[in-house]
Scaffold this motif. Structure first.
Motif, mmCIF file in Angstrom:
data_model
loop_
_atom_site.group_PDB
_atom_site.id
_atom_site.type_symbol
_atom_site.label_atom_id
_atom_site.label_comp_id
_atom_site.label_asym_id
_atom_site.label_seq_id
_atom_site.Cartn_x
_atom_site.Cartn_y
_atom_site.Cartn_z
ATOM 1 N N LEU B 118 0.772 -1.161 -0.072
ATOM 2 C CA LEU B 118 -0.075 0.109 -0.111
ATOM 3 C C LEU B 118 0.942 1.423 -0.015
ATOM 4 O O LEU B 118 0.348 2.293 -0.247
ATOM 5 C CB LEU B 118 -0.832 0.025 1.312
ATOM 6 N N ALA B 328 -6.394 -5.686 12.123
ATOM 7 C CA ALA B 328 -6.355 -4.149 11.731
ATOM 8 C C ALA B 328 -7.124 -3.143 12.473
ATOM 9 O O ALA B 328 -6.862 -2.064 12.992
ATOM 10 C CB ALA B 328 -6.254 -3.995 10.248
ATOM 11 N N ALA B 329 -8.462 -3.641 12.502
ATOM 12 C CA ALA B 329 -9.680 -3.013 13.183
ATOM 13 C C ALA B 329 -9.246 -3.040 14.706
ATOM 14 O O ALA B 329 -9.585 -1.836 15.378
ATOM 15 C CB ALA B 329 -10.987 -3.545 12.922
ATOM 16 N N ALA B 342 -4.142 5.591 12.666
ATOM 17 C CA ALA B 342 -5.427 5.132 12.648
ATOM 18 C C ALA B 342 -5.893 5.231 11.184
ATOM 19 O O ALA B 342 -6.506 4.108 10.599
ATOM 20 C CB ALA B 342 -6.289 5.915 13.362
ATOM 21 N N TYR B 343 -5.392 6.163 10.396
ATOM 22 C CA TYR B 343 -5.790 6.032 9.017
ATOM 23 C C TYR B 343 -5.091 5.137 7.973
ATOM 24 O O TYR B 343 -5.856 4.399 7.383
ATOM 25 C CB TYR B 343 -5.152 7.593 8.379
ATOM 26 N N ALA B 344 -3.920 4.670 8.475
ATOM 27 C CA ALA B 344 -3.112 3.579 7.792
ATOM 28 C C ALA B 344 -3.795 2.434 8.302
ATOM 29 O O ALA B 344 -4.060 1.409 7.271
ATOM 30 C CB ALA B 344 -1.556 3.599 8.322
ATOM 31 N N LEU B 345 -4.397 2.094 9.356
ATOM 32 C CA LEU B 345 -4.947 0.974 9.710
ATOM 33 C C LEU B 345 -6.430 0.825 9.179
ATOM 34 O O LEU B 345 -6.837 -0.168 8.851
ATOM 35 C CB LEU B 345 -5.207 0.969 11.175
ATOM 36 N N GLY B 346 -7.116 2.040 8.876
ATOM 37 C CA GLY B 346 -8.398 2.048 8.110
ATOM 38 C C GLY B 346 -7.919 1.542 6.550
ATOM 39 O O GLY B 346 -8.931 0.769 6.065
ATOM 40 N N VAL B 347 -7.160 2.186 6.066
ATOM 41 C CA VAL B 347 -6.935 1.740 4.756
ATOM 42 C C VAL B 347 -6.660 0.272 4.548
ATOM 43 O O VAL B 347 -6.724 -0.527 3.831
ATOM 44 C CB VAL B 347 -5.421 2.560 4.034
ATOM 45 N N HIS B 349 -7.432 -2.209 6.793
ATOM 46 C CA HIS B 349 -8.496 -2.925 7.053
ATOM 47 C C HIS B 349 -9.419 -3.025 5.963
ATOM 48 O O HIS B 349 -9.797 -4.349 5.539
ATOM 49 C CB HIS B 349 -9.542 -2.277 8.108
ATOM 50 N N ALA B 350 -9.627 -1.952 5.004
ATOM 51 C CA ALA B 350 -10.580 -2.045 3.713
ATOM 52 C C ALA B 350 -9.602 -2.838 2.620
ATOM 53 O O ALA B 350 -10.414 -3.791 2.048
ATOM 54 C CB ALA B 350 -10.617 -0.611 3.447
ATOM 55 N N ASP B 351 -8.489 -2.721 2.798
ATOM 56 C CA ASP B 351 -7.716 -3.281 1.847
ATOM 57 C C ASP B 351 -7.924 -5.036 1.955
ATOM 58 O O ASP B 351 -7.970 -6.018 1.016
ATOM 59 C CB ASP B 351 -5.961 -3.241 1.902
#
Lengths: 375, 375
Positions: B118, B328-329, B342-347, B349-351
Motif C-alpha cells: 500500500l 487491523a480494526a 489510525a488512517y493507515a489501519l483504516g486503509v 482494514h479495507a484492503d
C-alpha cells in the motif's frame, strides 16, 4: 488493438460531410449557450418558481461551452486560427469554472453515501446533489441585460442550504465525525466555487466570451478552404486518438478483477500518489471529444452509441471516485482529528480507490465488447 | 446446484470400500502423529542443526491431529462411539492450540506485506512466517521419554527472534507506525500462543491424548458391524454436506467482481461486524473434511483434485484476510494512537476486506468450473 475507423459502415456518415455541418453545429451550440445564459439571468431566487431549477441553466451553459471548446479542438484546421486560438482557452476557463461547484456537491454526496454503506446502514434518502430550489443559482444576481461585475457576498451569495444531513444514528462515532468533517470541508469548497463562478459570470472576461459566442451564433469563421473540405478525416482522427490512448492503458490488468492496482499507492508518502489515474482521465477526455465529433457529423440524427456511453460512464465514475478518494485522504490530514475519524477516512479512501479499480474493470469490459462487435 | 456424487466415474472408488481402508488410514495418521511428536522432542534448540526446522514437526503433529479428528467425524458410525466421542474434542483442542502460533505469525507477515504494498514500496525480502532456526520449537524443552508438565517461562520460552523488521524508509509515518503497532500486538499474541502450546504439550491432558493415539496406531476401535460396511456412502455424505453448504453461499453476488459486499460493514458499530464470513468459513471446513474422506477412500493412491485444491486455497485466503482485517480494526481501537496510524489501519482494514471479496470471487470461479466439468 487495431485502430477502428469512424463507423465506416454507417450510411449516415458514409459520404463526405461538408463544413456546413460544422457551421450548423457551432451555431446551434452558440444559440444554446445564449439561451442558457438568458435563462440564468431570468431565474434568480426571486423569479424562480419552485418547479424551476436554475442549476440546470448553469449546467446547460457549461455543456454548450464544453461542446464548442471540443469542436474547436477537433476541427481546428477548418476554423480561422486567430479566432479559434483566442476563443479556445477562454471557453475552457469558463466551463472549468462553472463545473467546479457541481463537482464538489457530487463529491460530497458520493462520500456521505459511501460512509452510510460502509456503516451497514440503510442509505439515507437521496438528496439532489445541489439543492437548487432554495439556493440562488450561479449568476442569478446579475439579472440585467448585461452581466455586471458582482462581488460574491459570503453568507448570502453562497449556498444557503445543504442536503439534509444524513441520519447518523446508525453510524459509528468515527464514521459520523468523518462525515461531518467532509461535509464541512466540501461545503466550504462549494461555497468558494460558487463565489468564483459568480465572479466569473460578472467579469469583463466573461462579457468578452459571451460577445464572441453571440457572433458565433450567426457567423462561424471558417477558413477559405473549409467550404470544400470533408469533415470525416478530422472526426476519424479524433476517433483514432481515442483508440491509441486506450491501447496504451493497462487493460490486461484492468480486466483481471481484484488486481489491487488502484490502491498500490494508498499509503504512499508521495503527496500526488496517483499518476496512474492520469491516462484514464485522458481517455475520458478523448472519448468526449470523439462524441462531439460524432454529433457534428450526424447533426440532429446523432444516435446514442450505447457502448461508448457505457465506456464514458465508467470513466466518469473513475474520475469521481479518484477525486473522492483524494478528498478523503486530504481530510485525514486535518490537524487534531480523532483517531476514530482518521480510521474511518482511511477505510473510505480505500473504498473509493476500489471504486476506481472497479470503474477500470467496467471500462475494460465495455471497450472489449466494442472492439469485438466492430471487427 | 445439483448435488454431485463422489466421483462415481472414478475406477479407484467405483467398487465398495471396506472398513480396512478406514483402519489403515487412522493407523497411518496415528503413526505420523507419534513420529512428529518424537521429532518434536528430539529437535530442541540444542540438538537442531541449522538445516532442520523443528516448526515442521509441530505442523506435522497438528496436521495428523486434524486428519484424525476429521476422519472420526465423517466415519463416526463405524467407530466405537464411547472411544470416538471421548477422543474427538481432545484432538480438536490440541490441533486448535497448536495452530494458533503459526496463525499469528502468518497474520503478521500478511499485514506487514500489505502495508508495504500500500506504500508503493518494493516488498521486503520474504521472511519465514515463523523464524524457527533461532527459536526453540514448541515442546522442545520437554525432551524426555515422557512429556513432563512445563510451565512457560516468559522471555525464554516465548519467541526470541522475529522476522527482521521491514525496511520502513519508504513508508509514511502512518504506515510505519501502524506496522510497528501490529508487530507489537501480534508478537505478543504469538508469544502467548507459544506459551499456551508449550503448556498444552506438557499437560496431563496431552499425555492422555498421546496415549490414546499410541493405542490407535496399533488397534482401531471399529464397531462390530463395520467390518462388512462400505465407506463410500459416508464419504458421499461428506461431499453432499459440502455441496449443500456451497449452494447456500451468495455465489451469484460473489461472481460479480467489485460487488463491494465484503466491506459493507467496514465501519459498522457492531463489534463483530462480519457474520457474513461465517458461511464461507464453514464451507472451508467441509471442504477439508471432504478431502480427508477422499484420502481414506483412495489410500496411498489419493490424487490431488486440482479444482478442489484451488477452491480450498481461495477459502484459506478468505479466512486469512478476514482475520487480518479484524486485527487491523482491533489495532485501530488501541487508545492514544496517532491519527496517521489510525488512517493507515483504516486503509489496511479495507484492503484486507477487499481481499476477502477477491477470495470469494476466486472460490466462485473455481467452484463453477468444477460444477460444469463434472456434469
Amino acid at each position: 488493438m487495431a485502430q477502428q475507423h469512424l463507423d465506416p459502415t454507417d450510411p449516415t456518415t458514409a459520404g463526405p460531410v461538408t463544413a456546413d455541418a460544422l457551421a450548423d453545429y457551432l451555431r446551434a451550440q452558440a444559440t444554446e449557450f445564449l439561451r442558457a445564459l438568458r435563462l440564468h439571468r431570468e431565474t434568480g431566487p426571486g423569479s424562480a418558481s419552485p418547479g424551476q431549477e436554475p442549476g440546470n441553466a448553469a449546467r446547460a451553459l457549461h455543456h454548450a461551452a464544453r461542446r464548442i471548446t471540443g469542436t474547436l479542438h477537433t476541427f481546428r484546421p477548418l476554423l480561422d486560427p486567430t479566432w479559434s486560438e483566442a476563443m479556445h482557452p477562454e471557453l475552457a476557463w469558463l466551463s472549468g469554472t462553472l463545473a467546479r461547484e457541481h463537482a464538489y456537491a457530487a463529491r460530497q454526496e458520493r462520500l456521505l453515501l459511501a460512509l452510510q454503506r460502509l456503516s451497514g446502514a440503510a442509505p439515507f434518502p437521496t438528496q439532489p446533489a445541489v439543492d437548487s430550489r432554495t439556493r440562488p443559482a450561479v449568476g442569478s444576481r446579475s439579472a440585467g441585460a448585461d452581466p455586471v461585475p458582482l462581488k460574491a457576498e459570503p453568507g448570502t451569495a453562497g449556498p444557503q442550504s445543504h442536503p439534509a444531513p444524513p441520519d447518523r444514528s446508525n453510524l459509528t462515532v468515527g464514521a459520523a465525525k468523518a462525515g461531518a468533517l467532509l461535509e464541512r470541508q466540501l461545503t466550504l469548497a462549494r461555497t468558494r466555487a460558487h463565489s468564483a463562478a459568480l465572479q466569473a459570470l460578472g467579469s469583463s472576461r466573461f462579457h468578452a466570451v459571451a460577445d464572441n459566442v453571440a457572433v458565433l451564433a450567426s457567423e462561424v469563421p471558417l477558413t477559405p478552404t473549409a467550404t470544400t473540405a470533408d469533415l470525416r478525416p478530422l472526426a476519424t482522427a479524433a476517433h483514432d486518438r481515442l483508440c491509441d490512448a486506450v491501447t496504451a492503458l493497462p487493460l490486461l490488468t484492468a480486466g483481471h478483477p481484484y488486481n489491487a492496482e488502484a490502491l498500490v499507492h494508498g499509503l504512499s508518502p508521495d503527496p500526488a500518489p496517483h499518476p496512474q489515474d492520469a491516462p484514464w482521465h485522458h481517455v475520458r477526455l478523448l472519448l468526449r471529444l470523439r462524441r462531439y465529433a460524432h454529433e457534428v457529423l450526424e447533426g440532429d440524427e446523432a444516435r446514442v452509441d450505447v457502448r461508448m456511453l457505457t465506456a464514458g460512464t465508467a470513466l466518469n465514475r473513475h474520475r469521481d471516485a479518484s477525486e473522492a478518494a483524494a478528498a478523503a485522504a486530504a481530510a485525514a490530514r486535518t490537524p487534531r482529528i480523532a483517531p476514530a475519524t482518521a480510521y474511518a477516512l482511511g477505510v473510505l479512501h480505500a473504498d473509493q480507490r476500489h471504486e476506481v479499480e472497479a470503474a477500470r474493470f467496467a471500462f475494460q469490459q465495455s471497450w472489449e465488447k466494442k472492439a469485438m462487435s466492430t471487427r
